[in-house]
Design a protein around this motif. Structure first.
Motif, PDB file in Angstrom:
ATOM      1  N   LEU A  86       0.840  -1.193   0.000  1.00  0.00           N
ATOM      2  CA  LEU A  86       0.000   0.000   0.000  1.00  0.00           C
ATOM      3  C   LEU A  86       0.879   1.248   0.000  1.00  0.00           C
ATOM      4  O   LEU A  86       1.473   1.595   1.021  1.00  0.00           O
ATOM      5  CB  LEU A  86      -0.921   0.020   1.220  1.00  0.00           C
ATOM      6  N   PRO A  87       0.950   1.963  -1.136  1.00  0.00           N
ATOM      7  CA  PRO A  87       1.680   3.233  -1.192  1.00  0.00           C
ATOM      8  C   PRO A  87       0.736   4.431  -1.189  1.00  0.00           C
ATOM      9  O   PRO A  87       1.137   5.538  -1.491  1.00  0.00           O
ATOM     10  CB  PRO A  87       2.413   3.125  -2.530  1.00  0.00           C
ATOM     11  N   LEU A  88      -0.537   4.189  -0.867  1.00  0.00           N
ATOM     12  CA  LEU A  88      -1.570   5.220  -0.896  1.00  0.00           C
ATOM     13  C   LEU A  88      -2.032   5.530   0.518  1.00  0.00           C
ATOM     14  O   LEU A  88      -1.861   4.715   1.436  1.00  0.00           O
ATOM     15  CB  LEU A  88      -2.774   4.741  -1.719  1.00  0.00           C
ATOM     16  N   ALA A  89      -2.661   6.687   0.705  1.00  0.00           N
ATOM     17  CA  ALA A  89      -3.257   7.012   2.000  1.00  0.00           C
ATOM     18  C   ALA A  89      -4.387   6.038   2.303  1.00  0.00           C
ATOM     19  O   ALA A  89      -5.121   5.619   1.406  1.00  0.00           O
ATOM     20  CB  ALA A  89      -3.769   8.451   1.995  1.00  0.00           C
ATOM     21  N   GLY A  90      -4.527   5.685   3.555  1.00  0.00           N
ATOM     22  CA  GLY A  90      -5.553   4.717   3.937  1.00  0.00           C
ATOM     23  C   GLY A  90      -6.947   5.287   4.007  1.00  0.00           C
ATOM     24  O   GLY A  90      -7.916   4.539   4.152  1.00  0.00           O
ATOM     25  N   GLY A  91      -7.086   6.609   3.898  1.00  0.00           N
ATOM     26  CA  GLY A  91      -8.397   7.212   4.040  1.00  0.00           C
ATOM     27  C   GLY A  91      -9.214   7.276   2.774  1.00  0.00           C
ATOM     28  O   GLY A  91     -10.366   7.705   2.800  1.00  0.00           O
ATOM     29  N   TYR A  92      -8.651   6.865   1.642  1.00  0.00           N
ATOM     30  CA  TYR A  92      -9.365   6.840   0.368  1.00  0.00           C
ATOM     31  C   TYR A  92      -9.727   5.407   0.014  1.00  0.00           C
ATOM     32  O   TYR A  92      -9.086   4.451   0.465  1.00  0.00           O
ATOM     33  CB  TYR A  92      -8.516   7.456  -0.744  1.00  0.00           C
ATOM     34  N   ILE A  93     -10.720   5.239  -0.838  1.00  0.00           N
ATOM     35  CA  ILE A  93     -11.230   3.897  -1.104  1.00  0.00           C
ATOM     36  C   ILE A  93     -10.168   2.980  -1.708  1.00  0.00           C
ATOM     37  O   ILE A  93     -10.128   1.786  -1.409  1.00  0.00           O
ATOM     38  CB  ILE A  93     -12.493   3.955  -2.012  1.00  0.00           C
ATOM     39  N   ALA A  94      -9.272   3.515  -2.550  1.00  0.00           N
ATOM     40  CA  ALA A  94      -8.237   2.659  -3.137  1.00  0.00           C
ATOM     41  C   ALA A  94      -7.335   2.095  -2.060  1.00  0.00           C
ATOM     42  O   ALA A  94      -6.954   0.918  -2.097  1.00  0.00           O
ATOM     43  CB  ALA A  94      -7.421   3.450  -4.164  1.00  0.00           C
ATOM     44  N   GLY A  95      -6.983   2.933  -1.077  1.00  0.00           N
ATOM     45  CA  GLY A  95      -6.170   2.447   0.029  1.00  0.00           C
ATOM     46  C   GLY A  95      -6.920   1.476   0.906  1.00  0.00           C
ATOM     47  O   GLY A  95      -6.379   0.449   1.338  1.00  0.00           O
ATOM     48  N   VAL A  96      -8.187   1.784   1.174  1.00  0.00           N
ATOM     49  CA  VAL A  96      -9.021   0.878   1.977  1.00  0.00           C
ATOM     50  C   VAL A  96      -9.078  -0.501   1.335  1.00  0.00           C
ATOM     51  O   VAL A  96      -8.939  -1.531   2.004  1.00  0.00           O
ATOM     52  CB  VAL A  96     -10.448   1.450   2.136  1.00  0.00           C
ATOM     53  N   GLN A  97      -9.243  -0.536   0.019  1.00  0.00           N
ATOM     54  CA  GLN A  97      -9.396  -1.836  -0.642  1.00  0.00           C
ATOM     55  C   GLN A  97      -8.112  -2.655  -0.612  1.00  0.00           C
ATOM     56  O   GLN A  97      -8.169  -3.883  -0.521  1.00  0.00           O
ATOM     57  CB  GLN A  97      -9.874  -1.656  -2.083  1.00  0.00           C
ATOM     58  N   VAL A  98      -6.947  -2.012  -0.695  1.00  0.00           N
ATOM     59  CA  VAL A  98      -5.704  -2.769  -0.554  1.00  0.00           C
ATOM     60  C   VAL A  98      -5.675  -3.462   0.806  1.00  0.00           C
ATOM     61  O   VAL A  98      -5.288  -4.633   0.927  1.00  0.00           O
ATOM     62  CB  VAL A  98      -4.479  -1.848  -0.728  1.00  0.00           C
ATOM     63  N   LEU A  99      -6.102  -2.752   1.840  1.00  0.00           N
ATOM     64  CA  LEU A  99      -6.116  -3.331   3.187  1.00  0.00           C
ATOM     65  C   LEU A  99      -7.176  -4.419   3.318  1.00  0.00           C
ATOM     66  O   LEU A  99      -6.928  -5.453   3.944  1.00  0.00           O
ATOM     67  CB  LEU A  99      -6.358  -2.217   4.209  1.00  0.00           C
ATOM     68  N   VAL A 100      -8.349  -4.194   2.727  1.00  0.00           N
ATOM     69  CA  VAL A 100      -9.405  -5.212   2.784  1.00  0.00           C
ATOM     70  C   VAL A 100      -8.958  -6.488   2.070  1.00  0.00           C
ATOM     71  O   VAL A 100      -9.168  -7.602   2.559  1.00  0.00           O
ATOM     72  CB  VAL A 100     -10.716  -4.681   2.177  1.00  0.00           C
ATOM     73  N   ARG A 101      -8.322  -6.345   0.899  1.00  0.00           N
ATOM     74  CA  ARG A 101      -7.826  -7.519   0.183  1.00  0.00           C
ATOM     75  C   ARG A 101      -6.841  -8.301   1.041  1.00  0.00           C
ATOM     76  O   ARG A 101      -6.859  -9.543   1.061  1.00  0.00           O
ATOM     77  CB  ARG A 101      -7.163  -7.103  -1.126  1.00  0.00           C
ATOM     78  N   SER A 102      -5.981  -7.586   1.746  1.00  0.00           N
ATOM     79  CA  SER A 102      -5.008  -8.248   2.608  1.00  0.00           C
ATOM     80  C   SER A 102      -5.707  -8.996   3.740  1.00  0.00           C
ATOM     81  O   SER A 102      -5.361 -10.145   4.048  1.00  0.00           O
ATOM     82  CB  SER A 102      -4.026  -7.217   3.186  1.00  0.00           C
ATOM     83  N   LEU A 103      -6.692  -8.358   4.358  1.00  0.00           N
ATOM     84  CA  LEU A 103      -7.412  -9.002   5.456  1.00  0.00           C
ATOM     85  C   LEU A 103      -8.178 -10.225   4.968  1.00  0.00           C
ATOM     86  O   LEU A 103      -8.174 -11.284   5.623  1.00  0.00           O
ATOM     87  CB  LEU A 103      -8.378  -7.997   6.097  1.00  0.00           C
TER      88      LEU A 103
END
Length: 387
Positions: A86-103
């Motif tokens: 994740l090289p993006l801020a976590g507060g935007y949907i693209a960043g959120v989705q990288v984290l959701v995919r990981s989880l």
């Protein structure tokens, strides 16, 4: 369901909150800033993402656990599963989705925090060497075009950045249009690029290289793209009227999201041709040209330098940022173009944000106008595109 505001967009903070939000709750609110939000949200809501949206006016998008996980699973089905960076801020949907995919995949994401640079990217990537059962785990990341541009420029001279780009199974690129020359340069360095299309209302990218993810449907109605499927948001928190206008049902009861994007769907392939409203996407951020224009026109005149009360702001393509605002003014009104542009950039940056700053000023002898007396924005966009 209780809603808790998360005032940090640090990916590590968002990841911790998401672990709970995707389980028993509470739901989390991201990007709300000073906006007042209710303390409760509908059952099943996991994340509320406040975004400027296509109008430039903040909207709080409600995303359920089901929508977020459906998107993550559909992405894995399309490009594969593995470890994400994740090289993006976590507060935007693209960043959120990288984290959701990981989880969802049960992997720990690598995180590039702080200012983005090619050197920092290559350093973090060099540490992504994980394996499972003796086999290498594929790696993935998500970028906006401006970040990809930074990496491609560096890769021309730096073999470490080239290796980093080539190491990913897939690099998702979204948030704005991806210029074909940039994609070709990235692929020449070994990068495997997939262009994505989507928004907070679709739980992130839902169309990959023009093809909708499994379960997602896209149609064009009167020239506007509409999306249906399991990744759709539940609506806008605290705004049932907007929810009703944007999320509509057809005669068969199918629920569709009206994107506000102009486009066509031919042989199952989606092609976006622009925005229906007066908004551009610059560096992955929605910028209301109307807001920029208001700020510019309100600048106090500087005798002998400029008066911008009659200026117009239009969008134009930009190789690095996708699109940028361009300030158009009458030559007779501007004695010092540099001073006018500098003042406009400073005011817009302070009141609207850095991505909204005009990139250049275009001087014309007369502003083309419609019969109504309003500026002919189509003609002005053509002038801006021609330089």
């Amino acid at each position: 369901m209780r809603l808790e505001r998360l005032d940090s967009d640090d990916p590590r903070d968002v990841l911790r909150a998401l672990r709970t939000a995707l389980g028993a709750g509470p739901a989390i609110a991201l990007g709300a800033g000073e906006r007042e939000l209710p303390a409760e949200v509908p059952a099943g809501t996991a994340v509320v993402v406040t975004t400027s949206g296509s109008s430039g006016v903040p909207k709080s998008v409600m995303l359920s656990r089901s929508a977020l996980t459906s998107s993550a699973l559909a992405t894995a089905a399309r490009i594969g599963a593995g470890q994400w960076l994740l090289p993006l801020a976590g507060g935007y949907i693209a960043g959120v989705q990288v984290l959701v995919r990981s989880l969802v995949q049960g992997t720990e994401p690598a995180i590039l925090s702080g200012r983005f640079s090619a050197a920092a990217f290559a350093h973090v990537v060099s540490g992504m060497h994980s394996s499972r059962g003796g086999e290498r785990v594929p790696t993935y990341t998500s970028l906006v075009p401006a970040q990809l541009q930074t990496l491609v420029d560096a890769a021309d001279e730096d073999p470490g950045v080239r290796r980093a780009l080539a190491s990913f199974e897939t690099i998702l690129v979204g948030g704005q249009a991806l210029p074909q020359p940039m994609r070709e340069r990235a692929e020449a360095h070994g990068a495997r690029i997939v262009r994505t299309y989507g928004s907070s209302e679709t739980a992130g990218g839902c169309v990959y290289d023009g093809v909708p993810l499994d379960g997602v449907r896209v149609v064009a109605v009167d020239g506007e793209l509409r999306v249906a499927g399991p990744t759709l948001a539940d609506g806008y928190l605290g705004d049932p009227g907007l929810t009703e206008r944007v999320f509509v049902r057809d005669a068969d009861g199918v629920r569709w999201y009206r994107t506000g994007d102009a486009g066509v769907v031919e042989d199952g392939v989606v092609r976006v041709t622009g925005r229906i409203d007066n908004v551009i996407v610059s560096g992955g951020v929605n910028v209301s040209l109307d807001r920029v224009e208001r700020v510019v026109r309100e600048l106090p005149p500087v005798p002998g330098a400029f008066t911008l009360a009659d200026a117009v702001v239009v969008g134009a393509s930009d190789e690095r940022w996708g699109e940028t605002p361009v300030l158009v003014a009458r030559r007779a009104d501007v004695g010092s173009p540099d001073a006018a542009l500098s003042a406009a950039r400073a005011a817009v940056g302070a009141q609207v944000g850095k991505p909204a700053r005009p990139s250049r000023i275009l001087l014309v002898d007369a502003l083309p106008r419609l019969a109504s007396g309003k500026p002919d924005r189509v003609a002005l966009r053509r002038l801006a595109a021609a330089g």
